[in-house]
Enzyme design. Structure first.
Site, PDB file in Angstrom:
ATOM      1  N   VAL A  16     -18.681   2.386  12.897  1.00 12.29           N
ATOM      2  CA  VAL A  16     -18.963   0.947  12.974  1.00 12.29           C
ATOM      3  C   VAL A  16     -20.057   0.664  14.001  1.00 12.29           C
ATOM      4  CG1 VAL A  16     -17.980  -1.299  13.579  1.00 12.29           C
ATOM      5  CG2 VAL A  16     -16.657   0.302  12.195  1.00 12.29           C
ATOM      6  N   SER A 109      -7.373  -4.201   9.160  1.00 11.21           N
ATOM      7  CA  SER A 109      -6.455  -4.857   8.228  1.00 11.21           C
ATOM      8  C   SER A 109      -5.013  -4.376   8.424  1.00 11.21           C
ATOM      9  CB  SER A 109      -6.889  -4.616   6.782  1.00 11.21           C
ATOM     10  OG  SER A 109      -6.888  -3.243   6.481  1.00 11.21           O
ATOM     11  N   TYR A 137      -1.270   2.018  16.415  1.00 16.47           N
ATOM     12  CA  TYR A 137      -2.650   1.539  16.314  1.00 16.47           C
ATOM     13  C   TYR A 137      -2.665   0.024  16.096  1.00 16.47           C
ATOM     14  CZ  TYR A 137      -7.327   0.996  14.273  1.00 16.47           C
ATOM     15  OH  TYR A 137      -8.613   0.590  13.993  1.00 16.47           O
ATOM     16  N   THR A 165     -11.515  -4.577   6.465  1.00 16.10           N
ATOM     17  CA  THR A 165     -10.660  -3.755   5.609  1.00 16.10           C
ATOM     18  C   THR A 165     -11.059  -2.281   5.778  1.00 16.10           C
ATOM     19  OG1 THR A 165      -9.773  -3.629   3.392  1.00 16.10           O
ATOM     20  CG2 THR A 165     -12.163  -3.902   3.568  1.00 16.10           C
ATOM     21  N   LEU A 167     -12.981   0.942   5.829  1.00 15.58           N
ATOM     22  CA  LEU A 167     -14.436   1.111   5.837  1.00 15.58           C
ATOM     23  C   LEU A 167     -14.827   2.504   5.380  1.00 15.58           C
ATOM     24  CD1 LEU A 167     -14.977  -0.493   9.319  1.00 15.58           C
ATOM     25  CD2 LEU A 167     -15.482  -1.549   7.110  1.00 15.58           C
ATOM     26  N   ARG A 210      -6.005   0.201  -2.194  1.00 19.06           N
ATOM     27  CA  ARG A 210      -6.794  -0.049  -0.993  1.00 19.06           C
ATOM     28  C   ARG A 210      -8.084  -0.769  -1.376  1.00 19.06           C
ATOM     29  NH1 ARG A 210      -2.678   1.229   0.815  1.00 19.06           N
ATOM     30  NH2 ARG A 210      -2.140   2.761   2.419  1.00 19.06           N
TER      31      ARG A 210
HETATM   32  P1  GDP Z   1      -4.301   4.059   5.380  1.00 17.43           P
HETATM   33  O1  GDP Z   1      -5.152   3.094   4.596  1.00 17.43           O
HETATM   34  O2  GDP Z   1      -4.086   3.633   6.792  1.00 17.43           O
HETATM   35  O3  GDP Z   1      -3.013   4.375   4.663  1.00 17.43           O
HETATM   36  O4  GDP Z   1      -5.134   5.410   5.559  1.00 17.43           O
HETATM   37  P2  GDP Z   1      -5.774   6.532   4.607  1.00 17.43           P
HETATM   38  O5  GDP Z   1      -7.144   6.134   4.204  1.00 17.43           O
HETATM   39  O6  GDP Z   1      -5.655   7.806   5.391  1.00 17.43           O
HETATM   40  O7  GDP Z   1      -4.845   6.670   3.334  1.00 17.43           O
HETATM   41  C1  GDP Z   1      -4.874   5.756   2.269  1.00 17.43           C
HETATM   42  C2  GDP Z   1      -4.067   6.277   1.102  1.00 17.43           C
HETATM   43  O8  GDP Z   1      -4.755   7.384   0.493  1.00 17.43           O
HETATM   44  C3  GDP Z   1      -2.669   6.796   1.458  1.00 17.43           C
HETATM   45  O9  GDP Z   1      -1.778   6.393   0.428  1.00 17.43           O
HETATM   46  C4  GDP Z   1      -2.861   8.309   1.423  1.00 17.43           C
HETATM   47  O10 GDP Z   1      -1.667   9.016   1.157  1.00 17.43           O
HETATM   48  C5  GDP Z   1      -3.844   8.451   0.270  1.00 17.43           C
HETATM   49  N1  GDP Z   1      -4.591   9.730   0.240  1.00 17.43           N
HETATM   50  C6  GDP Z   1      -4.724  10.526  -0.851  1.00 17.43           C
HETATM   51  N2  GDP Z   1      -5.396  11.631  -0.573  1.00 17.43           N
HETATM   52  C7  GDP Z   1      -5.750  11.552   0.737  1.00 17.43           C
HETATM   53  C8  GDP Z   1      -6.472  12.423   1.589  1.00 17.43           C
HETATM   54  O11 GDP Z   1      -6.918  13.503   1.224  1.00 17.43           O
HETATM   55  N3  GDP Z   1      -6.650  11.992   2.879  1.00 17.43           N
HETATM   56  C9  GDP Z   1      -6.172  10.792   3.323  1.00 17.43           C
HETATM   57  N4  GDP Z   1      -6.400  10.425   4.591  1.00 17.43           N
HETATM   58  N5  GDP Z   1      -5.442   9.963   2.529  1.00 17.43           N
HETATM   59  C10 GDP Z   1      -5.236  10.332   1.253  1.00 17.43           C
END
Ligand code: GDP
Length: 310
Positions: A16, A109, A137, A165, A167, A210
């Site tokens: 950011v 978010s 967090y 949201t 990023l 998401r």
């Molecule tokens: P969140 O938005 O705080 O939950 O953070 P993340 O971006 O790490 O994860 C978003 C969603 O993507 C969660 O449901 C994870 O289980 C899913 N996900 C699927 N594959 C991956 C991966 O390889 N890495 C991460 N970080 N999340 C994953």
């Protein structure tokens, strides 16, 4: 802000902060102050006090934070709460002490309750329990928001809080253990293609949804809000639509041109079922994002290949 105003971007090496810095330079601001974490440890109260006393910035973008994906949050909960609370307390308080004209604090978010109605409006803050996977967090970020509002109330400061949201973009963290889903999947699909692997494993069920905002759009929203928004209420910044992790995986698979299978590992957590921001407040101010998700991922993948690709 004038072109010669002294502007401090805290966290300018992060995703950011680096984009806010680039945006400010592009908009003609030429009196920008930065420090790497080696030069200035924002967790150190005395060091931050000395820095503000010496530099006297007029405007502060508070983009310094410990951030990470679902696994990083559950592996390092103590660091997520301590690091974020301490850097915020120091930067926000010293901004007040040294008469900073305006500060923009970046939240997230994930400050909204786990069962908040979707899309999530700004007023849902503190209306219910948080999602456990990133509670430390979120609590730190909520403390930062309340701190800004309290200083505005008691000291008549102009400290605004912006909630982006999820990023993504060039310069993101692509480490598979600590990254967010979008950069993780870019890397996983790319490496599977290059290595001729038959499948890619995606965490969770693929059902969670998401919303993804390109970091250049966020940077533009931040400079816009710094010049045009002076209210106490927090402001959401997002694109106003979301997709499932399954859909995201298919989109990245297509962009990377990977031919294999997608496997879901439901032993890994899903986290929050959905976290779509209501962005009507910022839209009504005249701000809208530029990037479509498809184009944003395409250009981020191009950047990734140039930097890391074999
Ligand atoms: P969140 O938005 O705080 O939950 O953070 P993340 O971006 O790490 O994860 C978003 C969603 O993507 C969660 O449901 C994870 O289980 C899913 N996900 C699927 N594959 C991956 C991966 O390889 N890495 C991460 N970080 N999340 C994953």
């Amino acid at each position: 802000m004038q072109p010669t105003s002294k502007i401090y971007v805290a966290g300018h090496t992060g995703l950011v902060g680096s984009n806010i810095l680039r945006r400010l330079k592009g908009e003609g601001f030429n009196n920008l102050v930065t420090r790497t974490s080696k030069e200035l440890d924002l967790k150190n109260q005395q060091a931050v006090e000395d820095f503000f006393k010496a530099e006297q910035p007029e405007y502060v973008f508070m983009a310094a934070a410990r951030v990470g994906g679902i696994m990083a949050n559950s592996t390092f909960p103590a660091e997520f709460i301590y690091d974020n609370l301490s850097v915020q307390i120091n930067v926000i308080h010293q901004s007040y002490v040294n008469g900073v004209k305006k500060l923009l604090f970046l939240g997230s978010s994930c400050i909204y309750p786990k069962f908040a109605p979707q899309p999530m409006k700004e007023e849902y803050l503190l209306s219910g329990p948080l999602e456990p996977t990133n509670e430390p967090y979120a609590v730190a970020k909520i403390a930062g928001i309340i701190m800004c509002q309290s200083y505005n109330r008691q000291y008549s400061t102009n400290f605004i809080s912006v909630m982006p949201t999820n990023l993504y973009g060039p310069g993101d963290n692509f480490d598979l253990e600590t990254s967010h889903v979008l950069p993780a999947l870019i890397r996983k699909f790319h490496e599977a293609k290059v290595n001729g692997e038959l499948s890619v494993t995606v965490w969770g069920t693929g059902i969670p949804r998401r919303e993804f905002l390109h970091v250049e759009d966020l940077a533009q929203a931040c400079t816009f809000l710094m010049s045009d928004y002076d209210e106490n209420e927090i402001v959401n910044v997002g694109v106003g639509s979301d997709i499932s992790i399954l859909e995201l995986a298919h989109m990245i698979k297509e962009i990377v041109e990977y031919d294999g299978e997608i496997i879901f590992d439901d032993t890994k957590p899903d986290g929050m079922a959905r976290k779509l921001l209501d962005v009507s407040r910022i839209n009504q101010m005249g701000w809208n994002p530029v990037y479509s998700l498809y184009d944003g991922i395409k250009s981020t993948y191009k950047w990734y290949v140039e930097k890391y690709g074999k």
